[in-house]
Design a protein around this motif. Structure first.
Motif, PDB file in Angstrom:
ATOM      1  N   ALA A 149      -9.782  -2.528 -13.257  1.00 34.32           N
ATOM      2  CA  ALA A 149      -9.536  -1.709 -14.769  1.00 34.32           C
ATOM      3  C   ALA A 149      -9.603  -0.346 -14.515  1.00 34.32           C
ATOM      4  O   ALA A 149      -8.987   0.338 -15.183  1.00 34.32           O
ATOM      5  N   LEU A 150     -10.958   0.236 -13.873  1.00 38.26           N
ATOM      6  CA  LEU A 150     -11.072   1.340 -13.757  1.00 38.26           C
ATOM      7  C   LEU A 150     -10.424   2.364 -12.648  1.00 38.26           C
ATOM      8  O   LEU A 150      -9.993   3.564 -12.904  1.00 38.26           O
ATOM      9  N   PHE A 151     -10.254   1.661 -11.547  1.00 38.59           N
ATOM     10  CA  PHE A 151      -9.489   2.303 -10.585  1.00 38.59           C
ATOM     11  C   PHE A 151      -8.349   2.123 -10.147  1.00 38.59           C
ATOM     12  O   PHE A 151      -7.850   2.482  -9.114  1.00 38.59           O
ATOM     13  N   ASP A 152      -7.457   1.419 -10.972  1.00 38.62           N
ATOM     14  CA  ASP A 152      -6.103   0.939 -10.719  1.00 38.62           C
ATOM     15  C   ASP A 152      -5.352   1.971 -11.356  1.00 38.62           C
ATOM     16  O   ASP A 152      -5.364   2.171 -12.602  1.00 38.62           O
ATOM     17  N   SER A 153      -4.467   2.917 -10.900  1.00 44.12           N
ATOM     18  CA  SER A 153      -3.934   3.874 -11.413  1.00 44.12           C
ATOM     19  C   SER A 153      -2.418   4.260 -10.318  1.00 44.12           C
ATOM     20  O   SER A 153      -2.483   3.931  -9.424  1.00 44.12           O
ATOM     21  N   LEU A 199     -10.477   0.317   2.781  1.00 43.66           N
ATOM     22  CA  LEU A 199      -9.450   1.362   1.957  1.00 43.66           C
ATOM     23  C   LEU A 199      -8.451   1.871   2.988  1.00 43.66           C
ATOM     24  O   LEU A 199      -8.518   2.312   4.036  1.00 43.66           O
ATOM     25  N   VAL A 200      -7.130   1.639   2.407  1.00 45.74           N
ATOM     26  CA  VAL A 200      -5.928   2.213   3.223  1.00 45.74           C
ATOM     27  C   VAL A 200      -5.234   3.259   2.608  1.00 45.74           C
ATOM     28  O   VAL A 200      -5.163   3.415   1.227  1.00 45.74           O
ATOM     29  N   ASP A 201      -4.839   4.299   3.327  1.00 48.84           N
ATOM     30  CA  ASP A 201      -4.432   5.546   2.656  1.00 48.84           C
ATOM     31  C   ASP A 201      -2.917   5.195   2.532  1.00 48.84           C
ATOM     32  O   ASP A 201      -2.320   4.015   2.747  1.00 48.84           O
ATOM     33  N   SER A 212       0.899  -1.281  -0.136  1.00 52.50           N
ATOM     34  CA  SER A 212      -0.077   0.116   0.135  1.00 52.50           C
ATOM     35  C   SER A 212       0.769   1.281  -0.042  1.00 52.50           C
ATOM     36  O   SER A 212       0.771   2.074   0.992  1.00 52.50           O
ATOM     37  N   ASP A 213       1.885   1.458  -0.976  1.00 55.64           N
ATOM     38  CA  ASP A 213       2.484   2.802  -1.148  1.00 55.64           C
ATOM     39  C   ASP A 213       1.784   3.854  -1.646  1.00 55.64           C
ATOM     40  O   ASP A 213       2.334   4.997  -2.010  1.00 55.64           O
ATOM     41  N   THR A 214       0.380   3.366  -1.951  1.00 54.00           N
ATOM     42  CA  THR A 214      -0.404   4.503  -2.584  1.00 54.00           C
ATOM     43  C   THR A 214      -1.737   4.271  -2.100  1.00 54.00           C
ATOM     44  O   THR A 214      -1.921   2.908  -1.725  1.00 54.00           O
ATOM     45  N   PRO A 215      -2.769   5.276  -1.948  1.00 55.08           N
ATOM     46  CA  PRO A 215      -4.029   4.755  -1.402  1.00 55.08           C
ATOM     47  C   PRO A 215      -4.523   3.442  -2.407  1.00 55.08           C
ATOM     48  O   PRO A 215      -4.534   3.386  -3.424  1.00 55.08           O
ATOM     49  N   THR A 216      -5.148   2.445  -1.468  1.00 57.14           N
ATOM     50  CA  THR A 216      -5.111   1.192  -2.070  1.00 57.14           C
ATOM     51  C   THR A 216      -6.620   0.497  -1.574  1.00 57.14           C
ATOM     52  O   THR A 216      -6.808   0.619  -0.230  1.00 57.14           O
ATOM     53  N   GLN A 240      -2.619   7.052  -8.766  1.00 59.24           N
ATOM     54  CA  GLN A 240      -3.251   7.907  -7.630  1.00 59.24           C
ATOM     55  C   GLN A 240      -4.003   6.735  -6.842  1.00 59.24           C
ATOM     56  O   GLN A 240      -4.044   6.992  -5.625  1.00 59.24           O
ATOM     57  N   PHE A 241      -4.457   5.707  -7.179  1.00 61.58           N
ATOM     58  CA  PHE A 241      -5.320   4.770  -6.778  1.00 61.58           C
ATOM     59  C   PHE A 241      -5.275   3.410  -7.322  1.00 61.58           C
ATOM     60  O   PHE A 241      -5.243   3.388  -8.327  1.00 61.58           O
ATOM     61  N   ARG A 242      -5.178   2.560  -6.365  1.00 64.57           N
ATOM     62  CA  ARG A 242      -5.206   1.056  -7.053  1.00 64.57           C
ATOM     63  C   ARG A 242      -6.091   0.233  -6.159  1.00 64.57           C
ATOM     64  O   ARG A 242      -6.436   0.334  -5.108  1.00 64.57           O
ATOM     65  N   VAL A 243      -6.023  -1.154  -6.723  1.00 65.30           N
ATOM     66  CA  VAL A 243      -7.100  -2.166  -6.163  1.00 65.30           C
ATOM     67  C   VAL A 243      -6.043  -3.424  -6.068  1.00 65.30           C
ATOM     68  O   VAL A 243      -5.326  -3.779  -7.100  1.00 65.30           O
TER      69      VAL A 243
END
Length: 215
Positions: free
Chosen positions: A47-51, A97-99, A19-23, A53-56
């Motif tokens: 597909a839509l929210f993995d980026s 949801l982890v920041d 979780s090095d990015t909001p995950t 800035q934010f990933r799954v």
């Protein structure tokens, strides 16, 4: 911190290392009927929210065959195994949801609630490509006459296309080759800012997203 999972090579790692990015961590079990029911939504989530800035990230109770992950467009590096040591949560599916500080800031057991947890992340052209490849996407509503007509128009215009249908709980089982995916939680509409249907999503020659309402 301190909860160990295993990567695709069988190496153990602390979940906080992921979780090095909001995950959004999705805890699921391969044999869980409720988890399986959400498979189309997992595909959309990734597909839509993995980026950047934010990933799954998906945490399974055991190893999942790569072919099953491929159906969801989830690469092995986004999927981790708990090796049967399911002690982080006593219910699946569960979403955490982890920041970026490795702090759990929210959790839910309902996919419908997941959408409200997500940051205001808007999908980009690369998300559309990851979702459908090079195919255009039709977004419609279950039992909608105009959407049925739009489906026929898409078939005539493009031949192959991906149909994402809101209100449909499960992808059609009677036609395994049908490129129809259920989107009961309106993840696609959130990601692309849609509020009218049916609409066609496709990329123009420059790679920009075109949102075309179909009458």
């Amino acid at each position: 911190q301190g909860y160990e999972v295993y990567d695709s090579y069988g190496e153990g790692l602390d979940i906080s290392e992921i979780s090095d990015t909001p995950t959004l961590f999705v805890f699921v079990m391969a044999g869980c009927s409720d988890c399986l029911r959400e498979f189309p939504s997992y595909r959309l989530l990734y597909a839509l929210f993995d980026s950047n800035q934010f990933r799954v990230a998906f945490i399974w109770d055991d190893e999942v065959p790569q072919k099953d992950l491929d159906e969801l467009n989830i690469p092995s590096e986004a999927s981790y195994s708990a090796k049967g040591l399911y002690k982080f949560t006593d219910w699946v599916p569960t979403y955490y949801l982890v920041d970026e500080t490795d702090t759990i800031i929210d959790q839910t057991k309902e996919m419908a609630h997941v959408v409200s947890l997500l940051p205001e992340t808007k999908a980009k052209s690369e998300n559309l490509t990851r979702l459908s490849g090079d195919l255009p996407v039709l977004v419609g509503i279950d039992r909608c006459g105009a959407c049925r007509r739009a489906s026929e128009q898409m078939q005539a215009t493009y031949g192959e296309y991906l149909y994402l249908m809101e209100g449909l709980e499960d992808s059609p089982q009677d036609d395994p080759d049908a490129a129809i995916w259920a989107d009961p939680h309106k993840l696609v509409s959130r990601a692309f800012g849609l509020d009218t249907y049916p609409v066609c999503l496709r990329l123009d020659p420059t790679g920009s997203i075109i949102k075309e309402e179909i009458e």
